[in-house]
Design an enzyme around this catalytic site. Structure first.
Site, short mmCIF file in Angstrom:
data_model
loop_
_atom_site.label_atom_id
_atom_site.label_comp_id
_atom_site.label_asym_id
_atom_site.label_seq_id
_atom_site.Cartn_x
_atom_site.Cartn_y
_atom_site.Cartn_z
N GLU A 214 0.88 -1.18 0.00
CA GLU A 214 0.00 0.00 0.00
C GLU A 214 0.91 1.22 0.00
O GLU A 214 1.42 1.62 1.05
CB GLU A 214 -0.91 -0.02 1.24
N CYS A 248 -2.17 9.60 2.56
CA CYS A 248 -1.69 9.01 1.30
C CYS A 248 -2.59 9.35 0.13
O CYS A 248 -2.14 9.42 -1.00
CB CYS A 248 -1.55 7.51 1.45
P1 NAD Z 1 8.18 4.41 5.03
O1 NAD Z 1 8.15 3.64 3.78
O2 NAD Z 1 9.34 5.28 5.32
O3 NAD Z 1 8.02 3.46 6.32
C1 NAD Z 1 6.97 2.53 6.50
C2 NAD Z 1 7.43 1.38 7.35
O4 NAD Z 1 8.54 0.76 6.76
C3 NAD Z 1 7.85 1.76 8.77
O5 NAD Z 1 7.26 0.83 9.67
C4 NAD Z 1 9.36 1.63 8.75
O6 NAD Z 1 9.89 1.17 9.96
C5 NAD Z 1 9.61 0.61 7.67
N1 NAD Z 1 10.85 0.86 6.94
C6 NAD Z 1 11.37 2.07 6.60
N2 NAD Z 1 12.52 1.92 5.93
C7 NAD Z 1 12.75 0.59 5.83
C8 NAD Z 1 13.77 -0.21 5.26
N3 NAD Z 1 14.81 0.34 4.62
N4 NAD Z 1 13.68 -1.56 5.33
C9 NAD Z 1 12.62 -2.12 5.95
N5 NAD Z 1 11.63 -1.42 6.54
C10 NAD Z 1 11.67 -0.08 6.48
O7 NAD Z 1 6.82 5.21 4.94
P2 NAD Z 1 6.31 6.32 5.90
O8 NAD Z 1 7.19 7.52 5.78
O9 NAD Z 1 6.03 5.75 7.25
O10 NAD Z 1 4.88 6.67 5.22
C11 NAD Z 1 4.76 7.57 4.18
C12 NAD Z 1 4.44 6.91 2.86
O11 NAD Z 1 3.45 5.92 3.03
C13 NAD Z 1 3.85 7.90 1.86
O12 NAD Z 1 4.41 7.66 0.60
C14 NAD Z 1 2.37 7.57 1.84
O13 NAD Z 1 1.72 7.91 0.65
C15 NAD Z 1 2.40 6.10 2.07
N6 NAD Z 1 1.15 5.66 2.64
C16 NAD Z 1 0.35 4.84 1.91
C17 NAD Z 1 -0.87 4.44 2.42
C18 NAD Z 1 -1.77 3.54 1.64
O14 NAD Z 1 -2.74 3.08 2.23
N7 NAD Z 1 -1.54 3.27 0.38
C19 NAD Z 1 -1.26 4.85 3.69
C20 NAD Z 1 -0.41 5.66 4.41
C21 NAD Z 1 0.80 6.05 3.89
#
Ligand code: NAD
Length: 462
Positions: A214, A248
């Site tokens: 997502e 998002c």
């Molecule tokens: P992110 O991708 O930085 O992090 C999300 C999760 O991934 C966290 O739990 C984090 O600990 C983990 N993570 C981060 N880097 C990692 C790595 N290198 N290896 C493994 N795990 C890792 O995202 P964010 O900043 O928390 O959220 C923002 C993004 O999420 C935006 O792009 C937003 O559009 C998207 N988003 C999508 C939805 C949806 O339903 N489609 C909902 C909310 C947010």
């Protein structure tokens, strides 16, 4: 913090596999009981959840109920439909198979991993968890470390109400994620950015684990002339500045018909004052930016184009005023990456073909918004663009409709969830074909001599 060492992760997953293999989660009554427990847990923790979300994001209580605690509605919906969803479904068989019957049995996948993002840090863990429980799985959940208060309250709540052999909440950051990703799961459900989504998929591929991603992206919002202006400005303002734009599916940028642009801009300015007062920093209804890194990233965008309204910041609170920006170029950083904050660029078009061409020149968005009563225009936009979902004459509300699968396409994600789609995501559809013994036609068996003509006739050949 409930962090554990690598060997502990393996132990937890091993114990979940054992629990799964004892078959208990296959009982639909057990699943319903667990969903009821989850609902009870959420109501017991309601105040603590509110406080945690306020500490992490300064979320207004109204928004917490509307966008986070509303997950309990999803529990009711799932409980109401679960017996129906779990029933084997009859499948049609071609006439040549007249002695056979076919059915599809949804079965749980096993042990699943759910990794959440920080912007709706409660709901983005609990909503997929509802699907995982409904489908009869064991689950490991990892809330986002960037919303630490919410992460900690989720872990406390889950640990109090569920055995870790069934549902385990593990807190931690990237390192924890990576250690978890090294383990074998039966499904990984990830919410986050597109770049991290690729890392998740790569790690999952090593174990051939299916993923639901997502992700995000730049969701355009087209505004045509054939609208109710007052309703349009309210719906755009709400969807964009809810949670200070950290949504998002927030409209990322506006594509406005030139003829209505000035009226729309005037309306949006008026609406911002109506919603948040003359100085939104004092509004109790306006959230803050999650952390310094995101704040700095967003402040940089304020250099692009020309601020129409807003643009003020208060770094000590990580406050950025709701901002409208005009005259941005497509090359500006603000038009190159997902904004994910309270800044709304306005781009004008003279012909809808320009707006469609712009959308199609970029990665497929998670959401697309169109404000227009013109049915031909609606049809054209639906037909000529691709996005995870579309909402016509409103914003963000599509997220709240359990019967609509929610997810992206292309760069905005893989797979979907909510309601039945969550159940399907966490289930395997097992196809079962059954023959009987009352008839035995020998035409398919060797020796084949003299049987080819019959097979050809079956295949529709002369
Ligand atoms: P992110 O991708 O930085 O992090 C999300 C999760 O991934 C966290 O739990 C984090 O600990 C983990 N993570 C981060 N880097 C990692 C790595 N290198 N290896 C493994 N795990 C890792 O995202 P964010 O900043 O928390 O959220 C923002 C993004 O999420 C935006 O792009 C937003 O559009 C998207 N988003 C999508 C939805 C949806 O339903 N489609 C909902 C909310 C947010």
């Amino acid at each position: 913090m409930n962090t554990v060492e690598l060997s502990e992760f393996s132990k937890i997953i091993f114990s979940q596999r054992e629990f799964f293999n004892n078959g208990k989660t296959k009982d639909v009554n057990f699943r319903i009981e667990q969903l009821k427990i989850l609902k009870q847990a959420i109501s017991e923790y309601e105040q603590a959840i509110i406080q945690a979300l306020q500490a992490d994001l300064h979320k207004p209580e109204f928004e917490i109920y509307a966008t986070e605690i509303f997950s309990i509605k999803e529990i009711d919906y799932v409980i109401k439909n679960l017996f129906n969803w779990t029933k084997p479904r009859k499948a049609a068989v071609p006439w040549e198979f007249f002695s056979y019957s076919a059915k599809i049995y949804p079965e749980p996948l096993g042990v699943v991993l759910i990794i959440g993002a920080w912007n709706y840090p409660f709901q983005l863990i609990i909503s997929p968890l509802i699907g995982a429980i409904a489908a009869g799985n064991c689950a490991v959940i990892k809330p986002s470390e960037l919303a630490p208060h919410t992460s900690s309250i989720i872990a406390e709540m889950i640990t109090k109400y569920f055995e870790p052999t069934y549902i385990a909440a593990l807190e931690g950051g990237i390192e924890t994620s990576q250690k978890l990703l090294a383990e074998k799961f039966d499904h990984i459900f990830f919410t986050g950015g597109t770049a991290v989504g690729k890392i998740i998929m790569e790690a999952a591929a090593k174990h051939l684990t299916p993923v639901t991603l997502e992700l995000g992206g730049k969701s355009p919002c087209i505004v045509d002339t054939d609208i109710n202006l007052e309703h349009t400005v309210r719906r755009i303002t709400w969807g964009k500045f809810l949670n200070a734009g950290q949504t998002c599916i927030a409209p990322d940028y506006l594509l406005v018909n030139k003829k209505i642009k000035q009226n729309l801009v005037d309306g949006l300015q008026k609406c911002l004052k109506e919603f948040y007062g003359d100085n939104p920093v004092h509004s109790p209804d306006y959230a803050r930016i999650i952390n310094q890194k995101q704040f700095d990233r967003l402040v940089n965008f304020l250099k692009d184009g020309e601020v129409i309204i807003g643009g003020e910041t208060k770094p000590s609170e990580r406050y950025i005023a709701p901002t409208l920006i005009d005259h941005v170029s497509l090359e500006h950083p603000i038009m190159q990456e997902e904004i994910f904050g309270p800044i709304l660029p306005i781009i004008e078009y003279t012909d809808i073909a320009e707006a469609i061409a712009l959308i199609n020149s970029r990665p497929k968005p998670l959401a697309l918004y169109l404000f227009s009563q013109n049915e031909n225009l609606q049809k054209r936009v639906l037909q000529e663009t691709s996005s995870g979902g579309v909402c016509i004459n409103d914003t963000v509300m599509q997220f709240g409709v359990s019967s609509l699968p929610f997810g992206g396409v292309g760069d905005s994600g893989i797979g979907s969830y909510h309601g039945k789609a969550s159940f399907d995501t966490f289930s395997h559809d097992k196809s079962v074909l059954q023959n009987s013994f009352w008839l035995e036609l020998k035409w398919r068996y060797a020796p084949y001599k003299g049987k080819l003509a019959f097979l050809k006739r079956l295949l529709g050949q002369k």
